[in-house]
Design an enzyme around this catalytic site. Sequence first.
Site, PDB file in Angstrom:
ATOM      1  N   LYS A  11      -2.188  -4.995 -18.300  1.00 46.07           N
ATOM      2  CA  LYS A  11      -2.210  -5.626 -16.981  1.00 46.07           C
ATOM      3  C   LYS A  11      -2.609  -7.101 -17.122  1.00 46.07           C
ATOM      4  O   LYS A  11      -3.077  -7.530 -18.188  1.00 46.07           O
ATOM      5  CB  LYS A  11      -3.189  -4.859 -16.086  1.00 46.07           C
ATOM      6  CG  LYS A  11      -2.802  -3.383 -15.870  1.00 46.07           C
ATOM      7  CD  LYS A  11      -3.826  -2.693 -14.964  1.00 46.07           C
ATOM      8  CE  LYS A  11      -3.522  -1.215 -14.822  1.00 46.07           C
ATOM      9  NZ  LYS A  11      -4.507  -0.536 -13.932  1.00 46.07           N
ATOM     10  N   TYR A  51       3.641   1.793  -8.525  1.00 45.59           N
ATOM     11  CA  TYR A  51       2.434   2.415  -7.966  1.00 45.59           C
ATOM     12  C   TYR A  51       2.714   3.155  -6.660  1.00 45.59           C
ATOM     13  O   TYR A  51       1.796   3.384  -5.878  1.00 45.59           O
ATOM     14  CB  TYR A  51       1.343   1.358  -7.777  1.00 45.59           C
ATOM     15  CG  TYR A  51       0.619   1.008  -9.062  1.00 45.59           C
ATOM     16  CD1 TYR A  51       0.001   1.992  -9.827  1.00 45.59           C
ATOM     17  CD2 TYR A  51       0.546  -0.315  -9.512  1.00 45.59           C
ATOM     18  CE1 TYR A  51      -0.671   1.683 -11.002  1.00 45.59           C
ATOM     19  CE2 TYR A  51      -0.129  -0.633 -10.692  1.00 45.59           C
ATOM     20  CZ  TYR A  51      -0.738   0.369 -11.421  1.00 45.59           C
ATOM     21  OH  TYR A  51      -1.416   0.073 -12.585  1.00 45.59           O
ATOM     22  N   PHE A  59      -6.724   0.952  -1.824  1.00 46.24           N
ATOM     23  CA  PHE A  59      -6.671  -0.095  -2.852  1.00 46.24           C
ATOM     24  C   PHE A  59      -5.249  -0.555  -3.167  1.00 46.24           C
ATOM     25  O   PHE A  59      -5.050  -1.457  -3.983  1.00 46.24           O
ATOM     26  CB  PHE A  59      -7.358   0.388  -4.146  1.00 46.24           C
ATOM     27  CG  PHE A  59      -6.757   1.635  -4.750  1.00 46.24           C
ATOM     28  CD1 PHE A  59      -5.625   1.583  -5.551  1.00 46.24           C
ATOM     29  CD2 PHE A  59      -7.334   2.882  -4.517  1.00 46.24           C
ATOM     30  CE1 PHE A  59      -5.069   2.726  -6.107  1.00 46.24           C
ATOM     31  CE2 PHE A  59      -6.793   4.048  -5.065  1.00 46.24           C
ATOM     32  CZ  PHE A  59      -5.656   3.959  -5.862  1.00 46.24           C
ATOM     33  N   ARG A 104     -10.477   1.271 -22.359  1.00 40.53           N
ATOM     34  CA  ARG A 104     -11.267   0.901 -21.176  1.00 40.53           C
ATOM     35  C   ARG A 104     -12.769   1.014 -21.446  1.00 40.53           C
ATOM     36  O   ARG A 104     -13.555   0.217 -20.940  1.00 40.53           O
ATOM     37  CB  ARG A 104     -10.861   1.787 -19.995  1.00 40.53           C
ATOM     38  CG  ARG A 104      -9.477   1.429 -19.427  1.00 40.53           C
ATOM     39  CD  ARG A 104      -9.008   2.480 -18.455  1.00 40.53           C
ATOM     40  NE  ARG A 104      -7.767   2.136 -17.777  1.00 40.53           N
ATOM     41  CZ  ARG A 104      -7.021   3.007 -17.103  1.00 40.53           C
ATOM     42  NH1 ARG A 104      -7.395   4.274 -17.027  1.00 40.53           N
ATOM     43  NH2 ARG A 104      -5.910   2.610 -16.509  1.00 40.53           N
ATOM     44  N   ASN A 114      -8.975  -2.807 -15.123  1.00 39.66           N
ATOM     45  CA  ASN A 114      -9.159  -1.879 -16.244  1.00 39.66           C
ATOM     46  C   ASN A 114      -8.110  -2.032 -17.343  1.00 39.66           C
ATOM     47  O   ASN A 114      -7.852  -1.122 -18.111  1.00 39.66           O
ATOM     48  CB  ASN A 114      -9.293  -0.434 -15.747  1.00 39.66           C
ATOM     49  CG  ASN A 114      -8.068   0.041 -14.972  1.00 39.66           C
ATOM     50  OD1 ASN A 114      -7.054  -0.652 -14.936  1.00 39.66           O
ATOM     51  ND2 ASN A 114      -8.154   1.222 -14.390  1.00 39.66           N
ATOM     52  N   HIS A 117      -2.332   0.243 -18.275  1.00 36.74           N
ATOM     53  CA  HIS A 117      -1.727   1.394 -17.597  1.00 36.74           C
ATOM     54  C   HIS A 117      -1.053   2.280 -18.627  1.00 36.74           C
ATOM     55  O   HIS A 117      -0.446   1.784 -19.572  1.00 36.74           O
ATOM     56  CB  HIS A 117      -0.658   0.929 -16.584  1.00 36.74           C
ATOM     57  CG  HIS A 117       0.203   2.070 -16.114  1.00 36.74           C
ATOM     58  ND1 HIS A 117      -0.176   2.882 -15.072  1.00 36.74           N
ATOM     59  CD2 HIS A 117       1.375   2.572 -16.583  1.00 36.74           C
ATOM     60  CE1 HIS A 117       0.751   3.829 -14.920  1.00 36.74           C
ATOM     61  NE2 HIS A 117       1.698   3.664 -15.814  1.00 36.74           N
ATOM     62  N   GLU A 128       8.904   5.715 -15.246  1.00 37.71           N
ATOM     63  CA  GLU A 128       8.369   4.368 -15.478  1.00 37.71           C
ATOM     64  C   GLU A 128       9.157   3.623 -16.559  1.00 37.71           C
ATOM     65  O   GLU A 128       9.393   2.415 -16.442  1.00 37.71           O
ATOM     66  CB  GLU A 128       6.880   4.455 -15.828  1.00 37.71           C
ATOM     67  CG  GLU A 128       6.053   4.912 -14.621  1.00 37.71           C
ATOM     68  CD  GLU A 128       4.589   5.169 -14.914  1.00 37.71           C
ATOM     69  OE1 GLU A 128       3.831   5.415 -13.955  1.00 37.71           O
ATOM     70  OE2 GLU A 128       4.177   5.149 -16.103  1.00 37.71           O
TER      71      GLU A 128
HETATM   72  N1  UDP Z   1      -7.446   1.749  -8.756  1.00 37.58           N
HETATM   73  C1  UDP Z   1      -8.319   0.962  -8.034  1.00 37.58           C
HETATM   74  N2  UDP Z   1      -9.275   1.579  -7.280  1.00 37.58           N
HETATM   75  C2  UDP Z   1      -9.392   2.915  -7.211  1.00 37.58           C
HETATM   76  C3  UDP Z   1      -8.497   3.720  -7.954  1.00 37.58           C
HETATM   77  C4  UDP Z   1      -7.524   3.104  -8.718  1.00 37.58           C
HETATM   78  O1  UDP Z   1      -8.246  -0.257  -8.087  1.00 37.58           O
HETATM   79  O2  UDP Z   1     -10.287   3.424  -6.496  1.00 37.58           O
HETATM   80  C5  UDP Z   1      -6.410   1.101  -9.568  1.00 37.58           C
HETATM   81  C6  UDP Z   1      -6.776   1.058 -11.037  1.00 37.58           C
HETATM   82  O3  UDP Z   1      -6.326  -0.194 -11.562  1.00 37.58           O
HETATM   83  C7  UDP Z   1      -5.984   2.195 -11.624  1.00 37.58           C
HETATM   84  C8  UDP Z   1      -4.727   2.147 -10.752  1.00 37.58           C
HETATM   85  O4  UDP Z   1      -5.212   1.827  -9.458  1.00 37.58           O
HETATM   86  O5  UDP Z   1      -5.705   1.976 -12.998  1.00 37.58           O
HETATM   87  C9  UDP Z   1      -3.955   3.436 -10.675  1.00 37.58           C
HETATM   88  O6  UDP Z   1      -4.840   4.488 -10.340  1.00 37.58           O
HETATM   89  P1  UDP Z   1      -4.753   5.869 -11.118  1.00 37.58           P
HETATM   90  O7  UDP Z   1      -5.661   6.826 -10.410  1.00 37.58           O
HETATM   91  O8  UDP Z   1      -3.329   6.266 -11.288  1.00 37.58           O
HETATM   92  O9  UDP Z   1      -5.440   5.529 -12.521  1.00 37.58           O
HETATM   93  P2  UDP Z   1      -4.850   5.402 -14.003  1.00 37.58           P
HETATM   94  O10 UDP Z   1      -3.669   6.330 -14.101  1.00 37.58           O
HETATM   95  O11 UDP Z   1      -4.472   3.952 -14.216  1.00 37.58           O
HETATM   96  O12 UDP Z   1      -5.990   5.805 -14.898  1.00 37.58           O
HETATM   97 MG    MG Z   2      -2.053   6.635 -12.857  1.00 39.71          MG
END
Ligand code: UDP
Ligand code: MG
Length: 152
Positions: A11, A51, A59, A104, A114, A117, A128
Amino acid sequence: MAVERTFIAIKPDGVQRGLVGEILGRFERKGFKLIGLKQLTPSRALAEQHYGVHRERPFFNGLVDFITSGPVVAMVWEGDGVIASARQLIGATKPLEAEPGTIRGDLAVNIGRNVIHGSDGAETAQFEIGLWFQAAELNDWLPSDQVWRVEA
Ligand code: UDP
Ligand code: MG
């Protein structure tokens, strides 16, 4: 374990912080094969599709704002069990809950920053990869050490 492909993206925070080499290296050292690699600043349409499952979450807009704010390094990695293994290498979504040794866990603090992805399953990976890459941008190749790939 089946050979799979997964979509990984560094990211904008990971790019801005100079972590591209560090993150790429972890996938290389693990033994996965790089199939596609490019840097781009995603359009809003691309980010919203990527997303899309989070569209109703509070968010969502902030996430799309951030992911479109600068360069993302988009990648496809291939290997035995790479989808789940990449998620393990990446660590938990909340960096403060991610195990030390994960990307992370080692490199991030904030859930909204974080750094990386990774696709969360086979269907997501296929979606994707198709969303971010043209077929002609993916390279099928045989690393010279694959002659000793063994079945587990
Ligand atoms: N995210 C956020 N706040 C939240 C949950 C998710 O900003 O409370 C963002 C975070 O960058 C995360 C992305 O949304 O990586 C996608 O969320 P997901 O639950 O799919 O997490 P990931 O698959 O990236 O671990
Ligand atoms: Mg995810």
